[in-house]
Write a protein that holds these residues in place. Structure first.
Motif, PDB file in Angstrom:
ATOM      1  N   GLU A 193       0.829  -1.206   0.000  1.00  0.00           N
ATOM      2  CA  GLU A 193       0.000   0.000   0.000  1.00  0.00           C
ATOM      3  C   GLU A 193       0.867   1.261   0.000  1.00  0.00           C
ATOM      4  O   GLU A 193       0.608   2.213  -0.728  1.00  0.00           O
ATOM      5  CB  GLU A 193      -0.946  -0.003   1.206  1.00  0.00           C
ATOM      6  CG  GLU A 193      -1.860   1.179   1.177  1.00  0.00           C
ATOM      7  CD  GLU A 193      -3.200   0.897   1.819  1.00  0.00           C
ATOM      8  OE1 GLU A 193      -3.909   1.875   2.066  1.00  0.00           O
ATOM      9  OE2 GLU A 193      -3.537  -0.263   2.057  1.00  0.00           O
ATOM     10  N   ARG A 194       1.921   1.243   0.799  1.00  0.00           N
ATOM     11  CA  ARG A 194       2.789   2.422   0.931  1.00  0.00           C
ATOM     12  C   ARG A 194       3.563   2.727  -0.348  1.00  0.00           C
ATOM     13  O   ARG A 194       3.602   3.870  -0.802  1.00  0.00           O
ATOM     14  CB  ARG A 194       3.763   2.184   2.085  1.00  0.00           C
ATOM     15  CG  ARG A 194       4.677   3.337   2.371  1.00  0.00           C
ATOM     16  CD  ARG A 194       5.393   3.079   3.688  1.00  0.00           C
ATOM     17  NE  ARG A 194       6.793   3.404   3.574  1.00  0.00           N
ATOM     18  CZ  ARG A 194       7.742   2.864   4.295  1.00  0.00           C
ATOM     19  NH1 ARG A 194       7.465   1.927   5.170  1.00  0.00           N
ATOM     20  NH2 ARG A 194       8.976   3.241   4.153  1.00  0.00           N
ATOM     21  N   PHE A 195       4.201   1.719  -0.939  1.00  0.00           N
ATOM     22  CA  PHE A 195       5.064   1.962  -2.091  1.00  0.00           C
ATOM     23  C   PHE A 195       4.344   1.846  -3.428  1.00  0.00           C
ATOM     24  O   PHE A 195       4.722   2.492  -4.392  1.00  0.00           O
ATOM     25  CB  PHE A 195       6.259   1.010  -2.079  1.00  0.00           C
ATOM     26  CG  PHE A 195       7.143   1.188  -0.882  1.00  0.00           C
ATOM     27  CD1 PHE A 195       7.758   2.403  -0.633  1.00  0.00           C
ATOM     28  CD2 PHE A 195       7.344   0.149   0.004  1.00  0.00           C
ATOM     29  CE1 PHE A 195       8.575   2.581   0.482  1.00  0.00           C
ATOM     30  CE2 PHE A 195       8.154   0.314   1.113  1.00  0.00           C
ATOM     31  CZ  PHE A 195       8.774   1.525   1.362  1.00  0.00           C
ATOM     32  N   TYR A 196       3.314   1.003  -3.487  1.00  0.00           N
ATOM     33  CA  TYR A 196       2.618   0.772  -4.754  1.00  0.00           C
ATOM     34  C   TYR A 196       1.235   1.409  -4.817  1.00  0.00           C
ATOM     35  O   TYR A 196       0.602   1.421  -5.861  1.00  0.00           O
ATOM     36  CB  TYR A 196       2.463  -0.737  -5.003  1.00  0.00           C
ATOM     37  CG  TYR A 196       3.749  -1.486  -5.225  1.00  0.00           C
ATOM     38  CD1 TYR A 196       4.939  -0.855  -5.563  1.00  0.00           C
ATOM     39  CD2 TYR A 196       3.767  -2.875  -5.111  1.00  0.00           C
ATOM     40  CE1 TYR A 196       6.096  -1.570  -5.782  1.00  0.00           C
ATOM     41  CE2 TYR A 196       4.920  -3.600  -5.333  1.00  0.00           C
ATOM     42  CZ  TYR A 196       6.085  -2.942  -5.662  1.00  0.00           C
ATOM     43  OH  TYR A 196       7.233  -3.664  -5.885  1.00  0.00           O
ATOM     44  N   ASN A 197       0.735   1.863  -3.653  1.00  0.00           N
ATOM     45  CA  ASN A 197      -0.618   2.419  -3.593  1.00  0.00           C
ATOM     46  C   ASN A 197      -1.646   1.429  -4.159  1.00  0.00           C
ATOM     47  O   ASN A 197      -2.557   1.804  -4.890  1.00  0.00           O
ATOM     48  CB  ASN A 197      -0.689   3.765  -4.321  1.00  0.00           C
ATOM     49  CG  ASN A 197      -1.917   4.551  -3.933  1.00  0.00           C
ATOM     50  OD1 ASN A 197      -2.446   4.383  -2.838  1.00  0.00           O
ATOM     51  ND2 ASN A 197      -2.393   5.386  -4.827  1.00  0.00           N
ATOM     52  N   ARG A 198      -1.443   0.163  -3.787  1.00  0.00           N
ATOM     53  CA  ARG A 198      -2.340  -0.906  -4.237  1.00  0.00           C
ATOM     54  C   ARG A 198      -2.810  -1.699  -3.025  1.00  0.00           C
ATOM     55  O   ARG A 198      -2.095  -1.837  -2.030  1.00  0.00           O
ATOM     56  CB  ARG A 198      -1.616  -1.854  -5.204  1.00  0.00           C
ATOM     57  CG  ARG A 198      -1.202  -1.252  -6.533  1.00  0.00           C
ATOM     58  CD  ARG A 198      -2.329  -1.136  -7.535  1.00  0.00           C
ATOM     59  NE  ARG A 198      -2.942  -2.402  -7.860  1.00  0.00           N
ATOM     60  CZ  ARG A 198      -2.562  -3.181  -8.872  1.00  0.00           C
ATOM     61  NH1 ARG A 198      -1.569  -2.810  -9.669  1.00  0.00           N
ATOM     62  NH2 ARG A 198      -3.175  -4.315  -9.101  1.00  0.00           N
ATOM     63  N   ARG A 199      -3.997  -2.249  -3.148  1.00  0.00           N
ATOM     64  CA  ARG A 199      -4.542  -3.124  -2.114  1.00  0.00           C
ATOM     65  C   ARG A 199      -4.053  -4.539  -2.346  1.00  0.00           C
ATOM     66  O   ARG A 199      -3.731  -4.911  -3.472  1.00  0.00           O
ATOM     67  CB  ARG A 199      -6.060  -3.082  -2.145  1.00  0.00           C
ATOM     68  CG  ARG A 199      -6.608  -1.697  -1.805  1.00  0.00           C
ATOM     69  CD  ARG A 199      -8.076  -1.730  -1.733  1.00  0.00           C
ATOM     70  NE  ARG A 199      -8.421  -2.849  -0.836  1.00  0.00           N
ATOM     71  CZ  ARG A 199      -9.588  -3.015  -0.269  1.00  0.00           C
ATOM     72  NH1 ARG A 199     -10.543  -2.182  -0.497  1.00  0.00           N
ATOM     73  NH2 ARG A 199      -9.814  -4.030   0.517  1.00  0.00           N
ATOM     74  N   SER A 200      -4.039  -5.309  -1.291  1.00  0.00           N
ATOM     75  CA  SER A 200      -3.636  -6.714  -1.407  1.00  0.00           C
ATOM     76  C   SER A 200      -4.359  -7.530  -0.346  1.00  0.00           C
ATOM     77  O   SER A 200      -4.850  -6.981   0.643  1.00  0.00           O
ATOM     78  CB  SER A 200      -2.119  -6.858  -1.228  1.00  0.00           C
ATOM     79  OG  SER A 200      -1.727  -6.415   0.057  1.00  0.00           O
TER      80      SER A 200
END
Length: 192
Positions: free
Chosen positions: A168-175
């Motif tokens: 989330e921090r580096f890619y701004n993506r959910r997982s």
């Protein structure tokens, strides 16, 4: 369904390779793509698959010198022809997630971590190194490529809550967190 598994490199059986081993069991007919590997160090499950490697495979001693080839990794991982695969599962701690897939492929990345040396601890990796200024520039290029390649991943799975927060921090993506398999016998031995 045609499945491809992608892993950064396969030279020792560590945590990421154990995860790949379990994924390979789920997809016994999948092809495996990796930058380079050492067949004698692969588990029977992984070595039973058809394995494709990059040109790094043919460099003598690559398992000891691979860090010097880091700037080439994005270019080499993008050279794999995965357009015919319906499902691509990358097991990634470096560049495997940046593999190019077909327009109709589904790409799931099981992320062990975003590149530690590029995102988390670049100064610790470079401390005292004479090549630090050049390496900082290369790591900047790697971070740019890493960001650019995010759109190739449809879904991220993280191996822990910590990695989920890094994604989330580096890619701004959910997982979604999918904990790796635990070897209870080995884990039990650690407490003796």
């Amino acid at each position: 369904m045609k499945v491809a598994l992608v892993h950064d490199w396969l030279i020792k059986e560590r945590g990421g390779e154990k995860v790949l081993d379990h994924i390979a069991r789920l997809y016994p007919d999948a092809d495996i793509f990796t930058l380079f590997y050492r067949k004698e160090n692969l588990s029977p499950e992984i070595s039973g698959h058809k394995i494709y490697a990059s040109l790094l495979q043919y460099i003598p001693g690559i398992e000891k010198a691979y860090r010097y080839f880091l700037p080439l990794f994005p270019f080499l991982i993008e050279r794999f022809a995965l357009g015919a695969y319906d499902l691509v599962i990358s097991s990634s701690h470096c560049v495997a997630k940046g593999v190019k897939t077909g327009k109709n492929s589904l790409h799931l990345c099981y992320c062990h971590t975003p590149m530690r040396y590029a995102w988390l601890f670049p100064e610790e990796y470079l401390q005292g190194k004479f090549y630090a200024p050049l390496a900082r520039w290369v790591l900047g290029l790697l971070r740019n490529w890493d960001q650019h390649s995010l759109g190739r991943v449809h879904f991220f799975a993280a191996n822990s809550k910590e990695v989920q927060s890094r994604i989330e921090r580096f890619y701004n993506r959910r997982s979604e967190v999918i904990y790796p398999p635990l070897d209870l016998i080995s884990a039990g031995d650690a407490f003796e």
